[in-house]
Design a protein around this motif. Structure first.
Motif, mmCIF file in Angstrom:
data_model
loop_
_atom_site.group_PDB
_atom_site.id
_atom_site.type_symbol
_atom_site.label_atom_id
_atom_site.label_comp_id
_atom_site.label_asym_id
_atom_site.label_seq_id
_atom_site.Cartn_x
_atom_site.Cartn_y
_atom_site.Cartn_z
ATOM 1 N N ASN A 106 65.307 50.586 37.931
ATOM 2 C CA ASN A 106 65.266 49.235 37.348
ATOM 3 C C ASN A 106 66.320 49.073 36.265
ATOM 4 O OD1 ASN A 106 63.983 46.800 37.690
ATOM 5 N ND2 ASN A 106 61.939 47.641 37.283
ATOM 6 N N ILE A 107 66.433 50.078 35.403
ATOM 7 C CA ILE A 107 67.419 50.035 34.314
ATOM 8 C C ILE A 107 68.837 50.009 34.887
ATOM 9 C CG2 ILE A 107 68.403 51.378 32.406
ATOM 10 C CD1 ILE A 107 65.522 52.413 31.867
ATOM 11 N N ILE A 108 69.087 50.870 35.879
ATOM 12 C CA ILE A 108 70.420 50.958 36.478
ATOM 13 C C ILE A 108 70.782 49.649 37.187
ATOM 14 C CG2 ILE A 108 71.748 52.104 38.308
ATOM 15 C CD1 ILE A 108 70.281 54.713 37.516
ATOM 16 N N CYS A 109 69.808 49.039 37.848
ATOM 17 C CA CYS A 109 70.069 47.810 38.607
ATOM 18 C C CYS A 109 70.426 46.634 37.696
ATOM 19 C CB CYS A 109 68.860 47.440 39.459
ATOM 20 S SG CYS A 109 68.704 48.458 40.941
ATOM 21 N N LYS A 110 69.984 46.677 36.457
ATOM 22 C CA LYS A 110 70.319 45.600 35.509
ATOM 23 C C LYS A 110 71.783 45.680 35.084
ATOM 24 C CE LYS A 110 65.610 45.095 33.742
ATOM 25 N NZ LYS A 110 64.674 45.399 32.616
ATOM 26 N N GLN A 111 72.393 46.852 35.268
ATOM 27 C CA GLN A 111 73.780 47.049 34.818
ATOM 28 C C GLN A 111 74.761 47.194 35.980
ATOM 29 O OE1 GLN A 111 73.721 50.386 32.141
ATOM 30 N NE2 GLN A 111 71.955 49.609 31.015
ATOM 31 N N ASN A 112 74.246 47.310 37.194
ATOM 32 C CA ASN A 112 75.091 47.491 38.370
ATOM 33 C C ASN A 112 74.551 46.652 39.524
ATOM 34 O OD1 ASN A 112 76.826 50.138 37.641
ATOM 35 N ND2 ASN A 112 74.732 50.428 36.905
ATOM 36 N N VAL A 113 75.439 46.198 40.378
ATOM 37 C CA VAL A 113 75.005 45.455 41.569
ATOM 38 C C VAL A 113 74.610 46.479 42.627
ATOM 39 C CG1 VAL A 113 75.669 43.824 43.357
ATOM 40 C CG2 VAL A 113 76.547 43.547 41.027
ATOM 41 N N ILE A 114 73.308 46.583 42.862
ATOM 42 C CA ILE A 114 72.780 47.569 43.811
ATOM 43 C C ILE A 114 72.033 46.843 44.918
ATOM 44 C CG2 ILE A 114 71.272 49.566 44.137
ATOM 45 C CD1 ILE A 114 73.562 50.210 42.270
ATOM 46 N N LYS A 115 72.425 47.147 46.163
ATOM 47 C CA LYS A 115 71.705 46.603 47.316
ATOM 48 C C LYS A 115 70.915 47.698 48.013
ATOM 49 C CE LYS A 115 72.439 44.434 51.827
ATOM 50 N NZ LYS A 115 73.441 44.040 52.840
ATOM 51 N N VAL B 222 57.640 56.536 45.893
ATOM 52 C CA VAL B 222 58.911 55.971 45.431
ATOM 53 C C VAL B 222 59.353 54.834 46.346
ATOM 54 C CG1 VAL B 222 61.356 56.444 45.020
ATOM 55 C CG2 VAL B 222 59.639 58.101 44.295
ATOM 56 N N ARG B 223 59.277 55.053 47.652
ATOM 57 C CA ARG B 223 59.753 54.046 48.609
ATOM 58 C C ARG B 223 58.994 52.717 48.441
ATOM 59 N NH1 ARG B 223 60.718 56.004 54.508
ATOM 60 N NH2 ARG B 223 58.525 56.613 54.405
ATOM 61 N N LYS B 224 57.684 52.791 48.381
ATOM 62 C CA LYS B 224 56.883 51.560 48.286
ATOM 63 C C LYS B 224 57.149 50.809 46.979
ATOM 64 C CE LYS B 224 53.064 53.028 51.281
ATOM 65 N NZ LYS B 224 51.644 53.468 51.321
ATOM 66 N N ARG B 225 57.304 51.563 45.893
ATOM 67 C CA ARG B 225 57.548 50.917 44.594
ATOM 68 C C ARG B 225 58.934 50.267 44.566
ATOM 69 N NH1 ARG B 225 54.076 53.398 40.405
ATOM 70 N NH2 ARG B 225 52.611 54.788 41.442
ATOM 71 N N LEU B 226 59.923 50.923 45.156
ATOM 72 C CA LEU B 226 61.270 50.349 45.177
ATOM 73 C C LEU B 226 61.333 49.122 46.073
ATOM 74 C CD1 LEU B 226 63.528 53.549 45.344
ATOM 75 C CD2 LEU B 226 63.260 51.988 43.408
ATOM 76 N N GLN B 227 60.605 49.153 47.174
ATOM 77 C CA GLN B 227 60.610 48.006 48.078
ATOM 78 C C GLN B 227 60.018 46.766 47.421
ATOM 79 O OE1 GLN B 227 58.619 49.836 51.418
ATOM 80 N NE2 GLN B 227 60.544 50.329 52.470
ATOM 81 N N LYS B 228 59.106 46.975 46.489
ATOM 82 C CA LYS B 228 58.541 45.841 45.742
ATOM 83 C C LYS B 228 59.583 45.187 44.842
ATOM 84 C CE LYS B 228 53.739 47.455 45.690
ATOM 85 N NZ LYS B 228 52.630 47.997 44.855
ATOM 86 N N LEU B 229 60.666 45.913 44.555
ATOM 87 C CA LEU B 229 61.761 45.355 43.753
ATOM 88 C C LEU B 229 62.802 44.660 44.635
ATOM 89 C CD1 LEU B 229 62.403 48.356 41.293
ATOM 90 C CD2 LEU B 229 60.948 46.345 40.939
#
Length: 783
Positions: A718-727, A745-752
């Motif tokens: 989450n922190i990294i995604c605020k500073q970088n464009v991540i797809k 990890v997979r399920k939590r990331l997919q919620k983002l």
């Protein structure tokens, strides 16, 4: 009339492709011929445009079960063609661009024949056809013709010749075809070399006798399709313990084989996807969840100590089917080798090395050219996870993403553990079968033999070689020697970048795509700063990477000893997080602290402070070891790689994992260290030690650790995604063999709303490393 030359590339040799071409061409009224060559199959046809179009359409629709068409190229044929029928011509030698089919499990028709008393293949243990049987394990050269296999020494009898030459027969040009009269033979021996007499036990033949021996509690070495296995009755604890003691393999789970799905269902739950894998032509070992209440004949406790899964496979050769016909319970079927050595493959080696382990030896006189272990797979969250890629899958090529079509031949050497190597050519990657841990001299010798075989089989002349950056890996040293001897470019690839690139390639990410966020968690890999990495967040494409975050580095006390003795990691974590006197004062009554107090802590502390054989590592694998040892799992020593983490995963309290609040999970600190983000486990240890004081069960502690770790990884993303464009987010590295962590990890990331990519057709562990090395070297080749 139109005359065309049709070039078909893919897995099209030794799989019944030419007979299919013949049948379809005749049905469409075409004249011409078909033959094998080094690139695949060449078809010349004469007919109307409509009939040729119909032929091409049917060829794609009615492709044989083991065949795979990658490409069909058509052009007008300029030469003369004078066929008044359609025929199959002899193979032509040319530059090798075709594929080799993996060994395939016995097909339904062959299985029926071996149990049919009226069939000439009745009880013949080497029955096969174009739809099944040995391929990679017997081949010496391309094209895949009998003279280029270990079947060359068996001359076909009249009946087999008739079937081999009959284009309407499913054994048409099946290179290993044979029968009782002309083919290989299986023979039973006693390991003490004493004679076997018919009066010793009733038996139909030597193969049937093996079933009786297993039922009696004996250990039998069985020569199969790609190596030797050791077998015993899996429900007989005495036999299993005897096998463990003789083999000196004390804890690592044994693989099991059962006659049919119905027997497996007595012991494990099987989903539709798991059933499909078990019954596929690859017939891998599938890790299945054990039932709480199993059969009246339970699996012996020593088969898989500390596990809640069992690794089952179904019979995949006629030999296995015949042995298990009367066996109403599972058998252990584990690699026939001495501890850490590669599987034995020849008869004299079996007699010499396995004679003191097995009571009896079932051998045969067909040479195994290529050692091929059993593949291991599991289903995680409805997705296939390849753990070991070997029989049934290798060496089927992996099609590379767009952008990788026009690169030179590249050889990637792989890592040190779970080694595979990779040949890159023509937009495809050919990943070898699993070759084991190269630190063992016999395994390294086998690695070199297999590498030479592949280079010759595929006529692969590398123009560049890719190696791991670790200076002491034997594969890297060999790669350097080969590059120097052949004066070709050498690429040293960072370990975790290779893991991430392998997952990118597997998931079809094109060469010039934007960077992904790769989360690589494993035991260890050599880092850019000369420390040992293993808990990394890398912004990466195929050419470059940037380290954005890591787990806090902790000393590996005693270096490699810390891999085998988990308590060393607990000690290092606690020393890194606290003052030892404070730990003693607050938690001195805990079992783990008393245990550590009996170790030479003053010496260990000096070793760490002076950096003597205590390299820093950010390894999440070592963190798992530390937590496992703290709660009493494999505290003193592991007998196989990853044992502590594997047993802790099996221990996790499922109810707590699925039903409790996030606030109860263990928390970690996220801060800055060396100018990048850093995950610090200090607060996790504080809470864990408090839980031990409160006598919270190890299964709940294990659940809180898994959930807390997953939660922290996602917070970091989450922190990294605020500073970088991540797809795209990549999850890779051996730690993700842990199905609980992977799913959390997979399920939590997919919620983002992130696109989460994981491994499926290659292992997330070091067995997939060579693919990543190869594509990185290719991407960097023209820089």
């Amino acid at each position: 009339m139109t005359v065309e030359e049709i070039r078909v590339r893919g897995t099209v040799q030794g799989v019944g492709f030419r007979p299919t071409v013949y049948r379809l061409a005749k049905a469409c009224g075409l004249h011409g011929d078909v033959c094998n060559d080094g690139e695949g199959v060449v078809i010349r046809v004469s007919g109307t445009d409509a009939s040729i179009e119909e032929f091409i359409r049917k060829l794609q629709q009615e492709c044989p079960p083991l065949a795979r068409i990658n490409e069909i190229k058509r052009k007008r044929y300029e030469g003369e063609i004078s066929f008044d029928d359609f025929v199959i011509s002899h193979s032509v030698s040319s530059v090798v661009k075709t594929e080799i089919s993996p060994d395939a499990a016995t097909c339904v028709q062959c299985k029926e024949e071996i149990f049919d008393p009226y069939s000439r293949f009745y009880r013949y243990p080497f029955t096969n056809c174009t739809h099944c049987g040995p391929r990679l394990s017997i081949i010496r050269a391309i094209p895949y013709d009998r003279c280029n296999t270990s079947m060359a020494s068996f001359n076909l009898c009249a009946e087999c010749t008739r079937e081999y030459d009959d284009v309407e027969n499913r054994r048409f040009h099946a290179q290993p075809v044979a029968c009782h009269v002309c083919g290989p033979k299986a023979t039973l021996e006693r390991s003490d070399r004493k004679p076997i007499t018919a009066s010793m036990f009733s038996m139909l033949d030597d193969v049937d006798a093996v079933c009786t021996l297993l039922q009696r509690g004996e250990i039998v070495a069985i020569k199969g399709i790609g190596g030797i296995h050791l077998a015993c009755d899996a429900t007989n604890e005495t036999a299993v313990q005897k096998l463990r003691q003789r083999k000196q393999r004390y804890h690592k789970p044994f693989a099991l084989m059962a006659r049919d799905i119905e027997i497996i269902e007595k012991y494990c739950t099987i989903s539709d996807k798991e059933r499909e894998l078990l019954e596929s032509s690859a017939a891998p070992i599938v890790l299945l969840k054990q039932k709480a209440l199993s059969s009246p004949l339970p699996i012996a406790p020593s088969v898989a100590p500390g596990q809640n899964t069992l690794g089952f496979m179904l019979p995949y050769t006629p030999l296995h089917h015949l042995i298990l016909k009367r066996m109403n319970r599972p058998i252990v079927l584990t690699s026939g080798n001495l501890s850490d050595e590669p599987q034995c493959i020849n008869n004299e080696e079996v007699r010499e090395k396995l004679g003191k382990i097995a009571d009896y030896l079932l051998l045969h006189n067909r040479e195994i050219v290529n050692r091929v272990d059993d593949s291991v797979i599991r289903i995680v969250g409805e997705q296939v996870q390849m753990i070991r890629r070997a029989r049934g899958y290798a060496p089927a090529p992996i099609n590379l993403p767009p952008g990788f079509n026009n690169f030179p031949h590249i050889l990637a050497m792989g890592g040190e553990l779970k080694n595979t190597f990779c040949l890159l050519r023509n937009g495809q990657a050919i990943l070898s079968q699993h070759l084991g841990d190269l630190e063992n001299a016999a395994a390294f010798a086998a690695y070199q033999d297999t590498l030479n075989l592949y280079l010759n089989l595929f006529e692969h002349k590398p123009e560049a070689i890719a190696i791991d950056k670790h200076p002491e890996y034997l594969s890297s040293k060999l790669g350097k020697e080969l590059a120097a001897a052949n004066q070709i470019q050498l690429y040293s690839i960072q370990h975790h970048h290779a893991h991430i690139a392998a997952c990118m390639a597997e998931n079809g990410i094109p060469l010039d795509s934007p960077p992904v966020l790769g989360i690589a968690l494993d035991g260890l890999g050599y880092g850019e700063d000369n420390t040992l990495w293993g808990g990394e967040f890398l912004l990466a494409d195929y050419r470059h990477f940037q380290r954005l975050a890591k787990f806090k580095p902790v000393p590996m006390i005693g270096g490699e000893k810390a891999i085998k003795q988990p308590w060393r990691n607990t000690c290092a974590q606690l020393m890194s997080a606290f003052n030892w006197e404070d730990i003693k004062n607050q938690y001195g009554e805990l079992e783990i602290i008393k245990f550590l107090e009996n170790k030479p802590l003053n010496i260990l502390n000096q070793v760490v402070s002076k950096s003597i054989n205590s390299p820093l590592t950010s390894s999440v694998g070592r963190l798992f070891d530390a937590v496992a040892a703290a709660i009493g799992i494999c505290r003193e020593e592991c007998s196989y790689e990853g044992q502590a983490a594997i047993e802790m995963e099996a221990l996790v309290d499922a109810n707590f994992l699925n039903n409790h609040e996030e606030t109860l999970n263990y928390s970690f600190n996220i801060g800055i260290l060396d100018n990048i983000y850093c995950i610090d486990s200090h607060p996790m240890w504080q809470t864990l030690l408090n839980d031990l004081q409160q006598q919270i069960s190890p299964s709940v502690i294990a659940a809180k650790f898994h959930k807390g770790l997953a939660q922290t990884i996602v917070e970091m993303v989450n922190i990294i995604c605020k500073q970088n464009v991540i797809k795209n987010v990549i999850l890779t590295g051996g730690v993700y063999q842990n199905s609980i962590l992977l799913e959390q990890v997979r399920k939590r990331l997919q919620k983002l709303d992130l696109n989460v990519l994981t491994h499926s057709i290659i292992p997330c562990n070091d067995g997939g490393l060579a693919l990543g090395q190869a594509v990185i070297a290719a991407a960097q080749y023209y820089l």
